[in-house]
Design a protein around this motif. Structure first.
Motif, PDB file in Angstrom:
ATOM      1  N   ASN A  45      22.550 -46.555 -61.191  1.00  0.00           N
ATOM      2  CA  ASN A  45      21.361 -47.024 -61.891  1.00  0.00           C
ATOM      3  C   ASN A  45      20.134 -46.961 -61.002  1.00  0.00           C
ATOM      4  O   ASN A  45      20.229 -47.043 -59.770  1.00  0.00           O
ATOM      5  N   ALA A  46      18.973 -46.813 -61.632  1.00  0.00           N
ATOM      6  CA  ALA A  46      17.711 -46.760 -60.899  1.00  0.00           C
ATOM      7  C   ALA A  46      16.615 -47.361 -61.767  1.00  0.00           C
ATOM      8  O   ALA A  46      16.750 -47.455 -62.984  1.00  0.00           O
ATOM      9  N   GLN A  47      15.509 -47.774 -61.110  1.00  0.00           N
ATOM     10  CA  GLN A  47      14.413 -48.415 -61.835  1.00  0.00           C
ATOM     11  C   GLN A  47      13.058 -47.966 -61.319  1.00  0.00           C
ATOM     12  O   GLN A  47      12.914 -47.573 -60.158  1.00  0.00           O
ATOM     13  N   HIS A  48      12.096 -48.053 -62.225  1.00  0.00           N
ATOM     14  CA  HIS A  48      10.683 -47.847 -61.884  1.00  0.00           C
ATOM     15  C   HIS A  48       9.913 -48.974 -62.549  1.00  0.00           C
ATOM     16  O   HIS A  48      10.088 -49.249 -63.742  1.00  0.00           O
ATOM     17  N   ALA A  49       9.081 -49.657 -61.780  1.00  0.00           N
ATOM     18  CA  ALA A  49       8.304 -50.777 -62.312  1.00  0.00           C
ATOM     19  C   ALA A  49       6.847 -50.604 -61.926  1.00  0.00           C
ATOM     20  O   ALA A  49       6.529 -50.241 -60.790  1.00  0.00           O
ATOM     21  N   CYS A  50       5.965 -50.848 -62.876  1.00  0.00           N
ATOM     22  CA  CYS A  50       4.526 -50.706 -62.616  1.00  0.00           C
ATOM     23  C   CYS A  50       3.739 -51.443 -63.706  1.00  0.00           C
ATOM     24  O   CYS A  50       4.012 -51.267 -64.895  1.00  0.00           O
ATOM     25  N   GLY A  51       2.783 -52.275 -63.306  1.00  0.00           N
ATOM     26  CA  GLY A  51       1.903 -52.931 -64.251  1.00  0.00           C
ATOM     27  C   GLY A  51       2.612 -53.780 -65.289  1.00  0.00           C
ATOM     28  O   GLY A  51       2.171 -53.864 -66.436  1.00  0.00           O
ATOM     29  N   GLY A  52       3.717 -54.420 -64.902  1.00  0.00           N
ATOM     30  CA  GLY A  52       4.468 -55.239 -65.848  1.00  0.00           C
ATOM     31  C   GLY A  52       5.419 -54.458 -66.715  1.00  0.00           C
ATOM     32  O   GLY A  52       6.159 -55.038 -67.516  1.00  0.00           O
ATOM     33  N   ARG A  53       5.431 -53.129 -66.580  1.00  0.00           N
ATOM     34  CA  ARG A  53       6.356 -52.281 -67.335  1.00  0.00           C
ATOM     35  C   ARG A  53       7.555 -51.931 -66.450  1.00  0.00           C
ATOM     36  O   ARG A  53       7.405 -51.746 -65.247  1.00  0.00           O
ATOM     37  N   VAL A  54       8.727 -51.821 -67.075  1.00  0.00           N
ATOM     38  CA  VAL A  54       9.944 -51.457 -66.341  1.00  0.00           C
ATOM     39  C   VAL A  54      10.674 -50.350 -67.079  1.00  0.00           C
ATOM     40  O   VAL A  54      10.822 -50.391 -68.301  1.00  0.00           O
ATOM     41  N   LEU A  55      11.103 -49.344 -66.319  1.00  0.00           N
ATOM     42  CA  LEU A  55      12.005 -48.310 -66.816  1.00  0.00           C
ATOM     43  C   LEU A  55      13.296 -48.440 -66.022  1.00  0.00           C
ATOM     44  O   LEU A  55      13.290 -48.341 -64.792  1.00  0.00           O
ATOM     45  N   HIS A  56      14.391 -48.697 -66.713  1.00  0.00           N
ATOM     46  CA  HIS A  56      15.710 -48.767 -66.084  1.00  0.00           C
ATOM     47  C   HIS A  56      16.591 -47.721 -66.732  1.00  0.00           C
ATOM     48  O   HIS A  56      16.706 -47.666 -67.964  1.00  0.00           O
ATOM     49  N   HIS A  57      17.223 -46.874 -65.912  1.00  0.00           N
ATOM     50  CA  HIS A  57      18.159 -45.919 -66.493  1.00  0.00           C
ATOM     51  C   HIS A  57      19.401 -45.790 -65.618  1.00  0.00           C
ATOM     52  O   HIS A  57      19.393 -46.121 -64.431  1.00  0.00           O
ATOM     53  N   GLY A  58      20.477 -45.327 -66.270  1.00  0.00           N
ATOM     54  CA  GLY A  58      21.740 -45.191 -65.558  1.00  0.00           C
ATOM     55  C   GLY A  58      22.628 -44.149 -66.195  1.00  0.00           C
ATOM     56  O   GLY A  58      22.404 -43.707 -67.326  1.00  0.00           O
ATOM     57  N   THR A  59      23.638 -43.751 -65.455  1.00  0.00           N
ATOM     58  CA  THR A  59      24.655 -42.812 -65.947  1.00  0.00           C
ATOM     59  C   THR A  59      25.881 -43.589 -66.413  1.00  0.00           C
ATOM     60  O   THR A  59      26.115 -44.717 -65.984  1.00  0.00           O
ATOM     61  N   LEU A  60      26.658 -42.959 -67.276  1.00  0.00           N
ATOM     62  CA  LEU A  60      27.979 -43.469 -67.654  1.00  0.00           C
ATOM     63  C   LEU A  60      28.941 -42.283 -67.643  1.00  0.00           C
ATOM     64  O   LEU A  60      28.906 -41.434 -68.539  1.00  0.00           O
ATOM     65  N   LEU A  61      29.767 -42.214 -66.607  1.00  0.00           N
ATOM     66  CA  LEU A  61      30.742 -41.130 -66.503  1.00  0.00           C
ATOM     67  C   LEU A  61      31.863 -41.385 -67.503  1.00  0.00           C
ATOM     68  O   LEU A  61      32.675 -42.297 -67.317  1.00  0.00           O
ATOM     69  N   PHE A  62      31.911 -40.599 -68.562  1.00  0.00           N
ATOM     70  CA  PHE A  62      32.957 -40.753 -69.569  1.00  0.00           C
ATOM     71  C   PHE A  62      34.069 -39.719 -69.353  1.00  0.00           C
ATOM     72  O   PHE A  62      35.239 -40.060 -69.210  1.00  0.00           O
ATOM     73  N   ASP A  63      33.706 -38.464 -69.311  1.00  0.00           N
ATOM     74  CA  ASP A  63      34.698 -37.399 -69.095  1.00  0.00           C
ATOM     75  C   ASP A  63      34.039 -36.253 -68.321  1.00  0.00           C
ATOM     76  O   ASP A  63      34.138 -35.089 -68.695  1.00  0.00           O
ATOM     77  N   SER A  64      33.348 -36.596 -67.248  1.00  0.00           N
ATOM     78  CA  SER A  64      32.622 -35.604 -66.456  1.00  0.00           C
ATOM     79  C   SER A  64      33.575 -34.806 -65.577  1.00  0.00           C
ATOM     80  O   SER A  64      34.681 -35.261 -65.252  1.00  0.00           O
TER      81      SER A  64
END
Length: 321
Positions: free
Chosen positions: A132-151
């Motif tokens: 998982n990783a995040q970017h935060a700026c000006g009160g806004r947050v972007l959080h994203h991540g991977t989910l290895l299902f059948d990689s």
């Protein structure tokens, strides 16, 4: 909560849509999306160090760079990516637990005893199934991540090239021994489509129309450009000295051009997290000796640039021989 499923598997466009929504969304938004055979690196990472570029080129795998920090991850059609965007977050600080919690709860409901471990990984039976990783700026947050299902974990382990210190810190011998897929733990989930349907249902909300804006096209073009993907290419011959160190919060690599005890120029990279542009910190430290650097660092919040680092550690890495 607004829900959005991205159907393109183009990493440059998917990351562009994500960034556009981060800047323009007016409500909390949850996205699910997939990239086909792509390695995505963190905003401060050097692909020449972190990736096996010869293998990646021979295997026709794309390289993309995101606006969040952290380490490199591999995407294919056996992997599902999730994104939470909060336009009015309670804090502008890095906060993994809040945004990982819905995924942990949903996967536990499906039968996988997933837990958040360390700074940003979801683990299952001691192995990583999500970064998982995040970017935060000006009160806004972007959080994203991977989910290895059948990689394809064989390709994943060939494409990524973490340093030996990182593997020792994780008490594993290789990338392949550290990761696993969700599929064996989710017998009621047939495929990634099934998984995405279950995740949307668990989060809940109303569907958001797919955004269409020229700004997305411009961001996608930037994301695919060599200048965005490989800025280190122009830096390789500029610095004679490289000092790299692994900390509990991540790896920091500092490339230096020194004149005696003075920093003429420097570049800071690694898989660390931070909310402020690292270029600001680099500018602050140029043309300083140790004393001047200490004074300048006293005027800023260093953790906004490198989360977890203190001024004494940074000064030691730059100036101690």
């Amino acid at each position: 909560m607004k829900l959005l499923r991205l159907h393109t598997t183009d990493p440059y466009r998917n990351l562009a849509i994500e960034e556009y929504l981060f800047e323009h969304a007016t409500e909390d938004t949850f996205l699910l999306w997939q990239n086909d055979r792509t390695v995505v690196i963190g905003k401060n990472q050097n692909p020449y160090v972190e990736l096996d570029l010869d293998f990646i080129r021979s295997a026709d795998i794309r390289v993309a760079r995101r606006i969040t920090g952290g380490g490199a991850v591999y995407h294919d059609m056996g992997n599902v990516n999730f994104t939470f965007i909060s336009p009015a977050a309670k804090t502008g600080e890095i906060d993994f637990a809040t945004y990982c919690a819905p995924m942990v709860k949903a996967l536990k409901t499906l039968g996988a005893a997933v837990s958040l471990s360390g700074r940003n990984d979801l683990l299952l039976d001691g192995k990583k199934i999500s970064g998982n990783a995040q970017h935060a700026c000006g009160g806004r947050v972007l959080h994203h991540g991977t989910l290895l299902f059948d990689s394809d974990l064989t390709v994943l382990s060939r494409a990524l090239r973490p340093d030996e210190e990182k593997l020792r810190a994780k008490a594993v011998r290789s990338v392949s021994s550290r990761v696993t897929n969700l599929r064996p733990y989710l017998p009621t989930v047939a495929d990634t489509e099934d998984l995405m349907e279950a995740l949307f249902s668990a989060v809940g909300g109303e569907w958001l129309p797919l955004p269409d804006n020229p700004e997305i096209d411009a961001l996608a073009a930037r994301n695919a450009s060599q200048e965005w993907l490989f800025p280190e290419r122009a830096l390789l011959s500029r610095y004679a000295l490289v000092r790299k160190k692994r900390y509990p919060f991540g790896t920091v690599e500092i490339s230096l051009d020194m004149q005696g005890e003075t920093v003429r120029d420097l570049h800071i990279g690694g898989d660390f997290f931070g909310t402020a542009p690292i270029a600001e910190l680099e500018a602050l430290l140029r043309h300083t000796d140790r004393g001047a650097a200490r004074v300048r660092l006293g005027s800023v919040c260093l953790e906004s640039y490198i989360l977890g680092m203190n001024a004494q550690e940074l000064l030691a890495q730059i100036f101690d021989k």
